[in-house]
Design an enzyme around this catalytic site. Structure first.
Site, short mmCIF file in Angstrom:
data_model
loop_
_atom_site.label_atom_id
_atom_site.label_comp_id
_atom_site.label_asym_id
_atom_site.label_seq_id
_atom_site.Cartn_x
_atom_site.Cartn_y
_atom_site.Cartn_z
N LYS A 170 0.82 -1.22 0.00
CA LYS A 170 0.00 0.00 0.00
C LYS A 170 0.85 1.27 0.00
CE LYS A 170 -0.62 0.45 5.01
NZ LYS A 170 -1.54 0.53 6.12
N ILE A 187 15.09 2.38 19.62
CA ILE A 187 14.70 3.60 18.92
C ILE A 187 14.95 4.82 19.79
CG2 ILE A 187 12.74 4.84 17.88
CD1 ILE A 187 11.56 2.00 17.22
N GLY A 188 14.59 4.71 21.07
CA GLY A 188 14.75 5.83 21.99
C GLY A 188 16.19 6.27 22.14
N GLY A 239 8.21 1.30 21.28
CA GLY A 239 8.16 0.05 20.52
C GLY A 239 7.21 0.12 19.34
N ALA A 243 14.75 -5.74 10.72
CA ALA A 243 14.62 -5.88 9.27
C ALA A 243 15.32 -7.15 8.78
CB ALA A 243 15.22 -4.65 8.58
N HIS A 272 45.86 -6.67 12.77
CA HIS A 272 46.28 -5.61 13.69
C HIS A 272 46.57 -4.33 12.91
CE1 HIS A 272 48.19 -3.80 17.19
NE2 HIS A 272 49.21 -3.46 16.40
#
Length: 460
Positions: A36, A179-180, A262, A310, A437
């Site tokens: 959509k 997310i926060g 969330g 994802a 290294h």
């Protein structure tokens, strides 16, 4: 009503849906995909890609501000949000064009419009019914809010935060999960005053406690305020500010309130329940092979309970395409899916936390290698460490069951960490492997040398 048939009809064109479509087409199946919005879904247009672009811009801002530390004369003059958004949008549109090209090359029949699942095996869009021998539900997720907290004006979710044309002076972030803390990190780098409010006792509460402690220490140093173990009770706004009240009786004033509590499953009004799909609080229930209770109907991605990532949806999409084609793919181990939080510093993990490992395995051995002993991390001036968890007590043989890392750029180390976990490696298997290294991957090498009983540098 027109009837259009295919081997596979997919409802949703995000990471799970398009991966399923491409793999199924590769395997010779005819595919109709209904979307959509824009092909690519939340991850590409309102999630992973645009947020990581903002985080990179934030990194550049910090680099400009901190040049003196490296003997470079640079200064931070401010953020041009028009320029930042243009950079972000260019990345998104380039990837979007690439996906559209792949869909065409794979001969996917992409149908633009709002789809409704019609049992037993069809999706209806604007009066046209697309019937599949198999149907995959991949309708993704939306940014959740809390009961009674209406989104609008100065109260926003990540969807609106991604398109702000200014840098707020003061922000309250509701939610200390992935997310926060990512948005808190961006806005702090851009110069805002930030306070994170998290109801649970620590930031990134889904991660190992070690990661939370490291991140909280880093946030304190960066001047990001956070209040943990305290609940939000309400918010009011006017033309110039928003007031946030907490259960403790405290009130916080800010320009914006970001609601980052969330993501919820995008399944309401899509015909799932009416068709008889077994649901739980909006999520679609599946077995380990991602089959719903209806024959030849599968579900992938954020609508299936579990990590909303994802790359999880992407892998599940590939799995379902191969399952439908009869290839009998190996079941995905949810704990083996790598997790990265891209704030500053980054948090990356795979496998179990220490608490989960003790619950599942009883005795465990843990080791933390501090990045203070890693040359490349010293060069980058980042603090943090690598925590490794092994099944079995000290001196007992056992596989590695969890790895958690904190520090700048550690998200790039998760590839090796997930191989170690998913191949059920023992510390003795990893210790002889040579790590280049000076790189941060040496921190993983050193951790495993120590866990295998031959520590070369100081660890704690």
């Amino acid at each position: 009503m027109t009837d259009t048939s295919a081997d596979l009809v997919i409802l949703g064109g995000g990471s799970g849906g398009y991966a399923c479509a491409f793999r199924a087409a590769e395997l010779g199946l005819s595919v109709t995909l209904v979307e959509k919005g824009k092909f690519g879904g939340t991850c590409l247009h309102r999630g992973c890609i645009p947020t990581k672009a903002l985080l990179h811009a934030a990194e550049i801002a910090d680099a400009a501000r901190e040049g003196d530390q490296f003997g470079v004369k640079s200064s931070f003059e401010g953020i041009d949000m028009g320029g930042v958004n243009s950079y972000k949008d260019t990345i998104v549109s380039g990837l979007y064009k690439g996906l559209q090209g792949l869909a065409k090359a794979n001969k996917i029949n992409v149908v633009e419009g709002t789809g409704t699942f019609v049992g037993p095996n069809a999706v209806e869009v604007d009066g046209t019914r697309y019937t599949g021998r198999n149907v995959v539900l991949a309708s993704g997720s939306y940014a959740r809010s809390l009961p009674g907290l209406e989104i609008g004006g100065r109260i926003i979710t990540s969807d609106q935060a991604l398109n702000l044309d200014y840098v707020p002076e003061k922000v309250v972030v509701l939610g200390g999960g992935v997310i926060g803390v990512e948005f808190a990190s961006v806005w702090r780098s851009f110069g805002a005053e930030v306070t994170v409010v998290e109801a649970l006792p620590r930031l990134v509460p889904a991660e190992d406690e070690y990661a939370s402690k490291q991140l909280e220490r880093a946030f304190r140093k960066r001047g990001i305020a956070f209040k943990t173990g305290v609940r939000f009770t309400g918010a009011t706004q006017d033309d110039s500010s928003v007031s946030v009240t907490l259960e403790s009786g405290e009130t916080l004033e800010a320009d914006l309130l970001l609601v980052a509590v969330g993501r919820g499953p995008n399944t309401a009004g899509m015909g799932y329940e009416e068709a008889g799909v077994t649901m739980d609080r909006g999520f679609v229930l599946t077995d380990e092979r991602l089959r719903t209770n209806l024959p030849n109907v599968y579900a992938v991605g954020d609508i299936v309970p579990g990590l909303q990532l994802a790359h999880r949806g992407f892998q599940q999409g590939i799995f379902v395409a191969e399952e439908i084609a009869g290839l009998d793919p190996r079941v995905i181990d949810e704990a083996g899916i790598p997790r990265v939080t891209y704030c500053k510093p980054e948090v990356a993990s795979v496998g179990l936390t220490e608490a989960q490992a003790k619950e599942r395995h009883g005795d465990v051995e843990t080791l933390v290698y501090d990045l203070a002993g890693n040359g490349k991390s010293k060069i980058l001036k980042t603090a943090g460490g690598v925590k490794v968890i092994k099944a079995g007590g000290k001196g007992e043989a056992g596989p590695v069951v969890g790895i958690t890392m904190v520090g700048e750029r550690v998200g790039e180390l998760i590839g090796e960490a997930q191989l170690i976990y998913n191949w059920e490696a023992f510390p003795e298997d990893v210790a002889p492997l040579v790590h280049a290294h000076p790189t941060q991957t040496e921190a993983i090498g050193e951790a495993f040398l120590a866990l295998a009983g031959k520590p070369l540098h100081v660890h704690g």
